[in-house]
Scaffold this active site. Sequence first.
Site, mmCIF file in Angstrom:
data_model
loop_
_atom_site.group_PDB
_atom_site.id
_atom_site.type_symbol
_atom_site.label_atom_id
_atom_site.label_comp_id
_atom_site.label_asym_id
_atom_site.label_seq_id
_atom_site.Cartn_x
_atom_site.Cartn_y
_atom_site.Cartn_z
ATOM 1 C CG HIS A 56 -1.955 -1.009 1.254
ATOM 2 N ND1 HIS A 56 -3.095 -0.872 2.013
ATOM 3 C CD2 HIS A 56 -2.076 -2.194 0.607
ATOM 4 C CE1 HIS A 56 -3.871 -1.923 1.834
ATOM 5 N NE2 HIS A 56 -3.269 -2.748 0.992
ATOM 6 C CD GLU A 58 -2.172 4.303 2.864
ATOM 7 O OE1 GLU A 58 -3.362 4.624 3.008
ATOM 8 O OE2 GLU A 58 -1.795 3.388 2.100
ATOM 9 C CB CYS A 86 -6.709 -0.335 5.034
ATOM 10 S SG CYS A 86 -4.975 -0.883 5.029
ATOM 11 C CB CYS A 89 -2.137 1.788 6.159
ATOM 12 S SG CYS A 89 -1.712 0.916 4.629
#
Length: 157
Positions: A56, A58, A86, A89
């Site tokens: 991801h 992040e 999410c 993260c």
Amino acid sequence: MPITDDDRKWMRHALRQAERALESKDVPIGAIAVHRSEAIGRGRNRREADKDPTAHAEMIALREAAAALGTWRLDDVTLYCTLEPCAMCAGAMVLARLPRLVYAASDPKAGAAGSVFDLTRHHRLNHRLHVEGGLFADEAAELIRGFFQSLRGGSGS
């Protein structure tokens, strides 16, 4: 803490990272980690490109920031994300002791900074973040909407 011109500048950088995610047919989400007015971590979704469920935007920006600082503790770092993080993260942000998160669009399906639940400020965890949401939300949401419309053939239905 109010949104500043610097916040706007860095979120625009995160939006550019999100646009770059489209090159690998990844969902257009971007992130920038900033320490003392310097970008020390940049990320864009790379799940498709890397075949990695943890790739991801992040997570990538957090890893780069930790490498740049030489520590897992991301004191004095602000993370700018184009989508509300999410659970994975948000959990990483808490564990990294990130003091501040600024995100663009809310995620009503998986958001863990207030939409579905809030790991970033949960009273049972040992660290809480200052969170600002909604900066350039329309632009970020439009990138994501456009991406999914293109997968459905551009009809938007």
